[in-house]
Write a protein that holds these residues in place. Structure first.
Motif, PDB file in Angstrom:
ATOM      1  N   THR A  76       0.841  -1.200   0.000  1.00 33.35           N
ATOM      2  CA  THR A  76       0.000   0.000   0.000  1.00 33.35           C
ATOM      3  C   THR A  76       0.875   1.248   0.000  1.00 33.35           C
ATOM      4  N   ILE A  77       0.541   2.171  -0.885  1.00 33.87           N
ATOM      5  CA  ILE A  77       1.216   3.466  -0.941  1.00 33.87           C
ATOM      6  C   ILE A  77       0.345   4.501  -0.224  1.00 33.87           C
ATOM      7  N   GLY A  78       0.926   5.211   0.708  1.00 31.79           N
ATOM      8  CA  GLY A  78       0.204   6.262   1.405  1.00 31.79           C
ATOM      9  C   GLY A  78       0.511   7.630   0.811  1.00 31.79           C
ATOM     10  N   ILE A  79      -0.521   8.390   0.520  1.00 30.33           N
ATOM     11  CA  ILE A  79      -0.385   9.766   0.031  1.00 30.33           C
ATOM     12  C   ILE A  79      -0.810  10.680   1.172  1.00 30.33           C
ATOM     13  N   ILE A  80       0.139  11.450   1.685  1.00 27.19           N
ATOM     14  CA  ILE A  80      -0.079  12.194   2.926  1.00 27.19           C
ATOM     15  C   ILE A  80      -0.255  13.684   2.655  1.00 27.19           C
TER      16      ILE A  80
END
Length: 300
Positions: A67-71
């Motif tokens: 999973t890639i988190g976009i913050i």
């Protein structure tokens, strides 16, 4: 017209709203509400998770193992003199977090509207985090004492709550506070960690005119300490990009005819090398003790 161009007026509307409605960390209620409304405009059926009262997380599950988190960050600085500051709280969007929010939403809109969410070999998590700025610390101390938070920083609190447990990689953007001849994007930039410490300098009050010899001026100790840290800058290992900013904490409530017996100083300490920063903070403590001793006072 591209989907981004179509969405731009809504981005601009939201950015203007956030710019003119800044909120301090863990108190970003209007910000959080506006973001959730914008998310449901993009994808009405998506599940919105909440954390730390104002934090928001939205996961697009592509049934992948990673999973890639976009913050994006929600809060504002404390800067009462800013032209868009909140007159009651002193909060101001001086660090550009409102642009992070609109960029994250623009990415979400672009991927959803063009049905590209599934193009990634990973799941996507959009995470809007509270309390990035290290301000309003007295209020946060009370929140911690009451057991409402454990950490002053929102990301640390989110990690404790498990918000990032399913996230393998994170991507974030931030405005750069510099002037450029042309528009510039820096990729994979370095961001320093930081710590902070308070120094309470204790003297002895006396009448400044009739008995100056009976007093010990805490303000003078604090001034000597500030000078010591200024000289310390000459001895820093520059490769660690150490930065610190000693300031007086609190309002000046002393009478001008009384030698002040208590001055509180505080400083942040930004660094790339945590071990070196720890050594440096110990040296700050030694300087505080030395400056206090030199003028007959104490520190805590």
């Amino acid at each position: 017209m591209s989907s981004f161009q179509e969405y731009y007026p809504r981005m601009r509307e939201l950015a203007d709203y956030l710019l003119n409605n800044p909120e301090l960390g863990y108190k970003e209620y209007k910000t959080s509400e506006a973001i959730e409304e914008a998310i449901h405009e993009i994808t009405p059926m998506v599940k919105v998770e909440h954390f730390c009262n104002t934090g928001i997380k939205v996961v697009f599950n592509n049934h992948q193992t990673k999973t890639i988190g976009i913050i994006a960050e929600l809060d504002s600085l404390y800067q009462p003199g800013h032209r868009n500051a909140d007159s009651e709280t002193g909060a101001a969007q001086a660090c550009g977090h409102y642009t992070q929010v609109t960029i994250a939403l623009a990415i979400m809109n672009e991927l959803v509207k063009n049905k590209r969410i599934g193009d990634f070999g990973a799941n996507l998590a959009f995470i809007f985090t509270p309390a990035e700025e290290f301000v309003d610390l007295e209020w946060r101390k009370k929140q911690k004492a009451e057991g409402k938070i454990t950490y002053f920083g929102g990301k640390q609190e989110a990690i404790k709550l498990g918000v990032f447990d399913d996230v393998d990689y994170c991507v974030s953007v931030h405005a750069i506070g510099e002037n450029f001849d042309q528009r510039t994007i820096e990729i994979n930039c370095d961001l320093a960690g930081f710590n902070f410490q308070y120094f309470d300098f204790l003297g002895k009050a006396s009448h400044a005119a009739f008995a100056p010899e009976a007093g010990i001026n805490a303000q003078s100790i604090a001034t000597l300490f500030t000078t010591a840290l200024a000289f310390k800058r000459q001895q820093l290992k520059e490769s660690n990009q150490i930065r610190f900013n000693p300031v007086r904490i609190g309002e000046n409530t002393e009478s001008i005819n009384v030698i002040p017996d208590h001055i509180r100083m505080g400083t942040d300490l930004r660094y790339f090398d945590a071990e070196y920063a720890h050594q440096l903070m110990q040296q700050f403590t030694t300087a505080a003790a030395g400056c206090s001793s030199a003028l007959g006072g104490n520190y805590q």
